[in-house]
Design an enzyme around this catalytic site. Structure first.
Site, PDB file in Angstrom:
ATOM      1  N   HIS A   1      -8.945   7.519   3.118  1.00 24.66           N
ATOM      2  CA  HIS A   1      -8.526   8.250   4.300  1.00 24.66           C
ATOM      3  C   HIS A   1      -9.510   9.375   4.615  1.00 24.66           C
ATOM      4  O   HIS A   1     -10.185   9.888   3.726  1.00 24.66           O
ATOM      5  CB  HIS A   1      -7.128   8.848   4.095  1.00 24.66           C
ATOM      6  CG  HIS A   1      -6.050   7.823   4.034  1.00 24.66           C
ATOM      7  ND1 HIS A   1      -4.928   7.938   3.229  1.00 24.66           N
ATOM      8  CD2 HIS A   1      -5.914   6.625   4.671  1.00 24.66           C
ATOM      9  CE1 HIS A   1      -4.159   6.873   3.385  1.00 24.66           C
ATOM     10  NE2 HIS A   1      -4.730   6.065   4.249  1.00 24.66           N
TER      11      HIS A   1
ATOM     12  N   ARG B   1       0.846  -1.211   0.000  1.00 27.22           N
ATOM     13  CA  ARG B   1       0.000   0.000   0.000  1.00 27.22           C
ATOM     14  C   ARG B   1       0.877   1.254   0.000  1.00 27.22           C
ATOM     15  O   ARG B   1       0.560   2.234  -0.678  1.00 27.22           O
ATOM     16  CB  ARG B   1      -0.923  -0.045   1.214  1.00 27.22           C
ATOM     17  CG  ARG B   1      -1.941   1.084   1.320  1.00 27.22           C
ATOM     18  CD  ARG B   1      -2.979   0.703   2.360  1.00 27.22           C
ATOM     19  NE  ARG B   1      -3.691   1.821   2.928  1.00 27.22           N
ATOM     20  CZ  ARG B   1      -4.809   2.344   2.451  1.00 27.22           C
ATOM     21  NH1 ARG B   1      -5.334   1.851   1.340  1.00 27.22           N
ATOM     22  NH2 ARG B   1      -5.423   3.354   3.052  1.00 27.22           N
TER      23      ARG B   1
END
Length: 234
Positions: free
Chosen positions: A197, A166
């Site tokens: 996020h 990631r």
């Protein structure tokens, strides 16, 4: 006076991500394709390949990948629906053309084995225990075996974590913006949204000051302001 415990330094610092280069991912994909199917896991080579492709090209968390069902996948346009992930956020994740091709290839192989095709069926599954989804530990170990086989190590000889894939996705996005002369700061909110996020503060954790980023940022600075400096003096 009692200081806020949240202001204390962590007893154990966050582990720095190990850089994973594109050529290393390419080698891992070759090894994944060469895996031998097992009676309990005939889809093993195809599962490992598509898992690695989706993690690297879309920056998914391992848990997000494992929770994907067929109903979450729209293969024709190449879009994944991530449901109620971290921070209780859901999001759509469009795939690159090459990742979409890999996903469609995997789904064709999956259908050949007569696997459960209901929308609630897991995308990644094994015949063991009746086409059950892969466990986090099982897929984590399988991906670590690919790291080992491909000889992927950092400068200290440490094998990357699966979560470092990631990090590699975020880093490659940053490098592409530099190479394309894009506005990195303006693009960060887009990356934060894509990765699920709540803000770019969380995304910044993935954008550690790697040597490749330093080189690209320095090159851009030199092109923009190098003419202002002559012989080391302004």
């Amino acid at each position: 006076f009692l200081p806020d415990p949240a202001s204390f330094a962590r007893p154990i610092p966050h582990a720095l991500p190990s850089p994973i280069e594109p050529h290393q991912i390419a080698r891992m994909l070759e090894l994944a394709s060469a895996l031998q199917p097992a009676p309990s896991s005939p889809l093993r080579p195809a599962v490992m390949r598509v898992a690695l492709v989706l993690l690297y090209t879309s920056g998914l968390r391992l848990g997000e990948l494992l929770r994907l069902t067929l109903g979450d996948v729209d293969a024709q346009p190449g879009v994944l629906y991530i449901r109620e992930s971290k921070f209780h956020k859901s999001r759509w994740v469009p795939l690159s053309p090459s990742a979409r091709t890999e996903l469609c290839r995997y789904l064709r192989i999956r259908r050949k084995y007569g696997v459960d095709a209901r929308p609630s069926a897991p995308l990644l599954c094994s015949r063991r225990h009746g086409w059950r989804p892969y466990s986090p530990n099982g897929l984590n170990q399988a991906l670590h075996a690919l790291f080992d086989a491909a000889g992927v190590r950092n400068s200290e000889g440490r094998c990357p974590r699966v979560h470092d894939i990631r990090h590699a996705f975020a880093l490659q996005a940053l490098l592409r913006w530099y190479q394309q002369e894009g506005d990195v700061q303006a693009n960060l909110p887009k990356l934060a949204l894509y990765m699920g996020h709540v803000s770019i503060v969380s995304t910044a954790y993935y954008l550690r000051w790697m040597p490749a980023v330093v080189a690209r940022a320095s090159e851009r600075f030199e092109r923009s302001f190098g003419r202002l400096i002559q012989g080391g003096k302004p």
